[in-house]
Design a protein around this motif. Structure first.
Motif, PDB file in Angstrom:
ATOM      1  N   PRO A  38       0.946  -0.935   0.099  1.00 59.11           N
ATOM      2  CA  PRO A  38       0.009   0.152  -0.072  1.00 59.11           C
ATOM      3  C   PRO A  38       0.861   1.299   0.048  1.00 59.11           C
ATOM      4  O   PRO A  38       0.438   2.299  -0.516  1.00 59.11           O
ATOM      5  CB  PRO A  38      -0.712   0.022   1.252  1.00 59.11           C
ATOM      6  CG  PRO A  38      -0.798  -1.530   1.828  1.00 59.11           C
ATOM      7  CD  PRO A  38       0.490  -2.267   1.040  1.00 59.11           C
ATOM      8  N   GLU A  39       1.896   1.088   0.567  1.00 61.84           N
ATOM      9  CA  GLU A  39       2.916   2.333   0.596  1.00 61.84           C
ATOM     10  C   GLU A  39       3.315   2.545  -0.751  1.00 61.84           C
ATOM     11  O   GLU A  39       3.819   3.815  -0.994  1.00 61.84           O
ATOM     12  CB  GLU A  39       4.065   2.181   1.511  1.00 61.84           C
ATOM     13  CG  GLU A  39       3.743   1.811   2.995  1.00 61.84           C
ATOM     14  CD  GLU A  39       3.675   0.425   3.185  1.00 61.84           C
ATOM     15  OE1 GLU A  39       4.487  -0.254   2.720  1.00 61.84           O
ATOM     16  OE2 GLU A  39       2.638   0.000   3.843  1.00 61.84           O
ATOM     17  N   ARG A  77       1.661   2.209  -3.740  1.00 59.49           N
ATOM     18  CA  ARG A  77       0.633   2.517  -4.577  1.00 59.49           C
ATOM     19  C   ARG A  77       0.256   3.806  -4.491  1.00 59.49           C
ATOM     20  O   ARG A  77      -0.003   4.498  -3.137  1.00 59.49           O
ATOM     21  CB  ARG A  77      -0.515   1.618  -4.140  1.00 59.49           C
ATOM     22  CG  ARG A  77      -0.521   0.218  -4.754  1.00 59.49           C
ATOM     23  CD  ARG A  77      -1.846  -0.475  -4.724  1.00 59.49           C
ATOM     24  NE  ARG A  77      -2.794   0.085  -3.897  1.00 59.49           N
ATOM     25  CZ  ARG A  77      -3.263  -0.372  -3.105  1.00 59.49           C
ATOM     26  NH1 ARG A  77      -3.130  -1.671  -2.636  1.00 59.49           N
ATOM     27  NH2 ARG A  77      -4.428   0.297  -2.564  1.00 59.49           N
ATOM     28  N   ALA A 136      -3.707   4.458  -2.578  1.00 55.59           N
ATOM     29  CA  ALA A 136      -3.942   3.820  -1.432  1.00 55.59           C
ATOM     30  C   ALA A 136      -4.085   4.963  -0.603  1.00 55.59           C
ATOM     31  O   ALA A 136      -3.825   5.939  -0.596  1.00 55.59           O
ATOM     32  CB  ALA A 136      -2.629   3.083  -1.119  1.00 55.59           C
ATOM     33  N   ASN A 137      -5.050   4.553   0.653  1.00 50.81           N
ATOM     34  CA  ASN A 137      -5.236   5.522   1.632  1.00 50.81           C
ATOM     35  C   ASN A 137      -4.079   5.373   2.692  1.00 50.81           C
ATOM     36  O   ASN A 137      -3.586   4.336   2.651  1.00 50.81           O
ATOM     37  CB  ASN A 137      -6.521   5.131   2.222  1.00 50.81           C
ATOM     38  CG  ASN A 137      -7.707   5.512   1.130  1.00 50.81           C
ATOM     39  OD1 ASN A 137      -7.695   6.323   0.654  1.00 50.81           O
ATOM     40  ND2 ASN A 137      -8.923   4.744   1.264  1.00 50.81           N
ATOM     41  N   ASP A 173      -4.880   4.379   5.804  1.00 46.75           N
ATOM     42  CA  ASP A 173      -5.257   3.274   6.392  1.00 46.75           C
ATOM     43  C   ASP A 173      -4.918   1.876   6.227  1.00 46.75           C
ATOM     44  O   ASP A 173      -4.896   0.841   6.496  1.00 46.75           O
ATOM     45  CB  ASP A 173      -6.782   3.429   7.044  1.00 46.75           C
ATOM     46  CG  ASP A 173      -7.129   4.603   7.666  1.00 46.75           C
ATOM     47  OD1 ASP A 173      -6.439   5.164   8.594  1.00 46.75           O
ATOM     48  OD2 ASP A 173      -8.338   4.828   7.913  1.00 46.75           O
ATOM     49  N   ASP A 174      -4.667   2.025   4.692  1.00 49.45           N
ATOM     50  CA  ASP A 174      -4.391   0.711   3.912  1.00 49.45           C
ATOM     51  C   ASP A 174      -3.100   0.001   4.521  1.00 49.45           C
ATOM     52  O   ASP A 174      -3.022  -1.120   4.444  1.00 49.45           O
ATOM     53  CB  ASP A 174      -4.236   0.769   2.721  1.00 49.45           C
ATOM     54  CG  ASP A 174      -5.810   1.208   2.050  1.00 49.45           C
ATOM     55  OD1 ASP A 174      -6.698   0.867   2.713  1.00 49.45           O
ATOM     56  OD2 ASP A 174      -5.672   1.691   0.935  1.00 49.45           O
ATOM     57  N   GLY A 175      -2.063   0.847   4.802  1.00 50.66           N
ATOM     58  CA  GLY A 175      -0.764   0.457   5.064  1.00 50.66           C
ATOM     59  C   GLY A 175      -0.553   0.579   6.694  1.00 50.66           C
ATOM     60  O   GLY A 175       0.458   0.715   7.222  1.00 50.66           O
ATOM     61  N   ASP A 176      -1.532   0.469   7.421  1.00 51.75           N
ATOM     62  CA  ASP A 176      -1.652   0.793   9.038  1.00 51.75           C
ATOM     63  C   ASP A 176      -2.006  -0.475   9.849  1.00 51.75           C
ATOM     64  O   ASP A 176      -3.105  -0.806  10.267  1.00 51.75           O
ATOM     65  CB  ASP A 176      -2.340   1.895   9.239  1.00 51.75           C
ATOM     66  CG  ASP A 176      -2.137   2.062  10.946  1.00 51.75           C
ATOM     67  OD1 ASP A 176      -1.283   1.731  11.417  1.00 51.75           O
ATOM     68  OD2 ASP A 176      -3.065   2.903  11.430  1.00 51.75           O
TER      69      ASP A 176
END
Length: 140
Positions: A69-70, A72, A75-76, A78-81
């Motif tokens: 996700p980082e 893209r 991506a939001n 929250d996607d990479g959290d």
């Protein structure tokens, strides 16, 4: 991840080529005419390290199923959290454990008698950190 893997595989190829050039250059030296082992092994081991990292990033990219996700643009946050675990914000045991480890290493470098104090502080703080939720207000 895929870009990192590609960079390390290119670095591996470059270092392997330079290792071969280095061996050839040392053999053609008119004064010595022998393989210079320190440089040959250093460059070869650097190539091996690049290959290890390239292999690791290649396998990690395949295991995650594509870009993270980082990486893209759509991506939001929250996607990479992900959930990283549970950490005690009030715990002093990690600081004491770090101090005990520092005393242990300092004792190995300066004097062995300090290392004995470091071992004691490290063991006490390690046991305290592991069992901090078995006693007191936060017992479970």
């Amino acid at each position: 991840m895929k870009t990192n893997a590609t960079i390390f595989w290119i670095l591996f190829g470059f270092l392997l080529f330079m290792d071969i050039v280095y061996v050839g250059w040392s053999l053609l030296d008119p004064l010595h005419g022998k393989i210079e082992w320190a440089g040959t092994l250093s460059i070869g081991l650097a190539a091996l390290l690049a290959a290890f990292l390239g292999f690791f990033f290649s396998r990690s990219d395949r295991a995650t199923g594509g870009p993270l996700p980082e990486d893209r643009l759509d991506a939001n946050i929250d996607d990479g959290d992900p959930e990283l675990g549970f950490f005690s914000p009030w715990s002093w045991w990690p600081i004491l454990l770090a101090a005990g480890a520092a005393l242990l290493v300092m004792g190995l470098a300066i004097g062995v008698w300090i290392a004995f104090i470091g071992v004691a502080v490290t063991l006490v703080s390690l046991v305290g950190w592991v069992y901090e939720y078995y006693r007191g207000n936060f017992a479970r």
